[in-house]
Design a protein around this motif. Structure first.
Motif, PDB file in Angstrom:
ATOM      1  N   LEU A 225       2.331   1.760  -3.633  1.00  0.00           N
ATOM      2  CA  LEU A 225       1.270   2.150  -4.320  1.00  0.00           C
ATOM      3  C   LEU A 225       1.470   3.607  -4.298  1.00  0.00           C
ATOM      4  CD1 LEU A 225      -1.038   1.510  -6.407  1.00  0.00           C
ATOM      5  CD2 LEU A 225      -2.735   0.029  -4.575  1.00  0.00           C
TER       6      LEU A 225
ATOM      7  N   GLN B  22      -6.356   0.380  -2.129  1.00  0.00           N
ATOM      8  CA  GLN B  22      -5.904  -0.006  -3.952  1.00  0.00           C
ATOM      9  C   GLN B  22      -7.056   0.539  -4.980  1.00  0.00           C
ATOM     10  OE1 GLN B  22      -5.987  -3.681  -3.133  1.00  0.00           O
ATOM     11  NE2 GLN B  22      -4.029  -4.567  -3.289  1.00  0.00           N
TER      12      GLN B  22
ATOM     13  N   SER C 150      -3.893  -1.425  -7.838  1.00  0.00           N
ATOM     14  CA  SER C 150      -4.956  -0.868  -8.164  1.00  0.00           C
ATOM     15  C   SER C 150      -5.842  -2.087  -8.190  1.00  0.00           C
ATOM     16  CB  SER C 150      -4.937   0.504  -8.218  1.00  0.00           C
ATOM     17  OG  SER C 150      -4.845   0.649  -9.525  1.00  0.00           O
ATOM     18  N   SER C 151      -6.826  -1.280  -7.430  1.00  0.00           N
ATOM     19  CA  SER C 151      -8.268  -2.620  -7.954  1.00  0.00           C
ATOM     20  C   SER C 151      -9.639  -2.263  -7.331  1.00  0.00           C
ATOM     21  CB  SER C 151      -8.435  -3.929  -7.738  1.00  0.00           C
ATOM     22  OG  SER C 151      -9.479  -4.334  -7.660  1.00  0.00           O
TER      23      SER C 151
ATOM     24  N   SER D 200       0.674  -0.776   0.428  1.00  0.00           N
ATOM     25  CA  SER D 200       0.050   0.062   0.285  1.00  0.00           C
ATOM     26  C   SER D 200       0.890   1.249  -0.022  1.00  0.00           C
ATOM     27  CB  SER D 200      -0.800   0.148   0.901  1.00  0.00           C
ATOM     28  OG  SER D 200      -2.310  -1.137   1.026  1.00  0.00           O
TER      29      SER D 200
ATOM     30  N   GLY E  57     -10.107  -3.984  -4.092  1.00  0.00           N
ATOM     31  CA  GLY E  57      -9.631  -3.651  -2.938  1.00  0.00           C
ATOM     32  C   GLY E  57     -10.083  -3.937  -2.001  1.00  0.00           C
TER      33      GLY E  57
END
Length: 559
Positions: A188, A226, A218-219, A185, A222
């Motif tokens: 990201l 994310q 990412s999603s 995280s 998620g």
């Protein structure tokens, strides 16, 4: 002038079901739903005392002028905050100073905005409710993740800014990250910050590289980080496409279905917010209690709602007024300037039906104007023996980009001279003319929202997903992509509103103990309420999530 006024007049009607509905569960009334009001918001800005004083001494200009880059101390390590949350022992974690030879590897704009980002956590000495941090949580909050990523972004000296972030321990506070998920995280968010920086510097080739890295990790389904990065990277991709005509390869390839095409009924999402989201409940209950506190012994009550949405808050008022047998009539006037007339008519019919069940004399009127400049005092059909209250929830911010409209509205309200004006607004600083300034502030603000939705809708994944894709997504896109008049999301905080209201002789009134009690009852009734905190900001109430300010509610009177 064009305006439309429609009224529903009701006389008391007996109803066989009135007994059962008098004690109706507010959050079980499925015909009423509440909005969160993201689409018509505006930013707030860092605002120091000297600047505030100067603004009070001269004519108020465009709200964009209210944003000022205040020189702040360097971005501080968040180790102390993290240790309180996760209960780790103290360790020597002094920030690592960048090497002189690498001192300018980051462009100054994004670096300075991160350094200037003030610690906007609410002051502990002003807390009026207990906030219980979940120290047993396997992951860190979104705020801590973002702060760790920002600290790494600023203080990293082990690699070039051209490189994609990798999972490691390049900064002191990283030793507090306990899981692989947290590492990813932080990585990201750091890549997202790097991407935004390159976009601000118009280095689009490099920004697309970071954007593709964000896309891979990412999603929209998620964890909160994310999902946050998913929608932020989507907005950055759109901004790059608008400015260059190019779309990042990975972004164009990912299997993404527009959530707005599959979202369930917006009304059901709104109902879920009213039922399970503590901030929505608190603002409504505290607002209505504040109205009741200023009605006195009024026999005729006239409520002017500047954007009624579902109107669920007026159910609370009706129930309270029913207990006051001397109240002869309740009149609600809904002001609308958009194309939602049919929705407001539905709200009026639902409120009328509920009033009949309580045997309450009630009338509902719609004032629809194409432009707020067409609004005049005479349209409201005021009566000399009625007490008027004005309710403005997430409404005034929609006019921040059009100060002439906001000025006109305030002059009309002043001419009405209500007994009280209730104002509910978001506490954020998203009105910077600088793209990177808006990006940094909105990342923290929306990060807190994604965190709160994950907790409050833990057992309702569908509502959480739809709320994020329908409201947060469009708001993020508007903040980051839109420019000029197209940018409607311009949140400003209470300090800015205080300066603006002062021009019209509005004086802030302290919320009553009863109002604060209502807020605390909400927190106690919901399991996720333990992460929601109430703080005093002078005479107003600020509602925060894990210490981050989200919304404020204040009451005002004209001198």
């Amino acid at each position: 002038m064009f305006h439309h006024a429609e009224q529903f007049d009701l006389t008391p009607v007996s109803n066989d079901s009135s007994d059962s509905s008098k004690n109706i569960d507010l959050y079980g009334v499925e015909s009423f739903n509440s909005g969160i009001g993201f689409f018509y918001a505006q930013e707030d800005n860092t605002y120091d005392d000297n600047y505030q004083h100067q603004q009070q001494l001269k004519e108020f200009g465009n709200f964009d002028d209210m944003y000022i880059d205040v020189v702040s101390p360097p971005f501080q390590s968040c180790e102390d905050e993290i240790k309180k949350i996760i209960g780790m022992k103290s360790q020597n974690t002094e920030p690592i100073e960048p090497k002189k030879s690498r001192s300018n590897i980051f462009p100054s704009a994004s670096l300075e905005f991160l350094r200037k980002y003030r610690n906007r956590r609410l002051k502990p000495d002003n807390k009026i409710s207990n906030e219980i941090q979940a120290s047993h949580s396997p992951t860190l909050s979104t705020e801590i993740i973002i702060k760790l990523a920002a600290e790494n972004f600023i203080q990293s000296t082990s690699r070039s800014s051209k490189e994609i972030s990798t999972i490691n321990h390049p900064y002191p506070s990283s030793i507090l990250v306990r899981s692989e998920e947290d590492f990813k995280s932080v990585q990201l968010v750091q890549n997202l910050l790097s991407c935004a920086e390159k976009v601000a510097e118009k280095q689009y080739d490099r920004s697309i590289k970071f954007l593709n890295a964000c896309d891979e990790m990412s999603s929209c389904t998620g964890n909160p980080i994310q999902r946050l990065v998913f929608y932020f990277s989507e907005a950055l991709s759109e901004k790059i496409a608008n400015e260059t005509g190019r779309i990042a390869a990975k972004y164009s390839e990912r299997n993404f279905v527009d959530p707005l095409e599959t979202v369930k009924s917006p009304n059901m999402i709104l109902f879920a917010f009213q039922k399970d989201f503590p901030i929505s409940q608190i603002t409504k209950l505290v607002g209505i209690q504040a109205v009741l506190d200023h009605l006195g012994d009024a026999k005729k009550v006239h409520i002017i709602d500047l954007e009624i949405r579902s109107g669920v808050q007026w159910i609370i008022l009706m129930q309270a007024l029913t207990e006051k047998n001397y109240v002869q009539r309740l009149k609600i006037t809904a002001v609308e300037t958009n194309s939602s007339k049919s929705r407001v008519e539905d709200t009026g019919r639902q409120l009328a039906s509920f009033a009949r069940s309580l045997n309450l004399n009630f009338s509902f009127k719609i004032i629809a104007v194409e432009d707020i400049l067409e609004l005049e005092k005479d349209i409201f059909e005021l009566e000399t023996d009625e007490v008027v209250a004005v309710y403005a929830a997430y409404t005034l911010m929609s006019m921040i980009g059009k100060v002439d409209r906001l000025d006109h509205l305030m002059r009309v309200i002043k001419s009405i001279c209500p007994c009280v004006m209730i104002v509910v607004e978001f506490e954020a600083n998203c009105n910077s003319q600088s793209f990177i300034g808006r990006f940094v502030e909105s990342l923290f603000f929306f990060g807190a929202f994604f965190d709160s939705l994950a907790d409050c809708f833990e057992n309702d994944e569908t509502s959480r997903r739809d709320a994020e894709s329908m409201w947060l997504r469009l708001s993020i896109r508007n903040v980051l992509v839109a420019e000029g008049n197209e940018r409607k999301i311009r949140h400003v905080n209470l300090n800015v509103w205080r300066t603006f209201f002062g021009r019209f002789g509005l004086v802030e009134i302290e919320l009553s103990i009863s109002s604060l009690d209502q807020a605390n009852l909400v927190l106690q009734s919901l399991s996720c309420g333990r992460s929601c905190s109430l703080f005093r900001d002078d005479k107003c109430l600020t509602i925060g999530w894990k210490g981050m300010p989200i919304t404020s509610i204040s009451t005002w009177k004209f001198q």
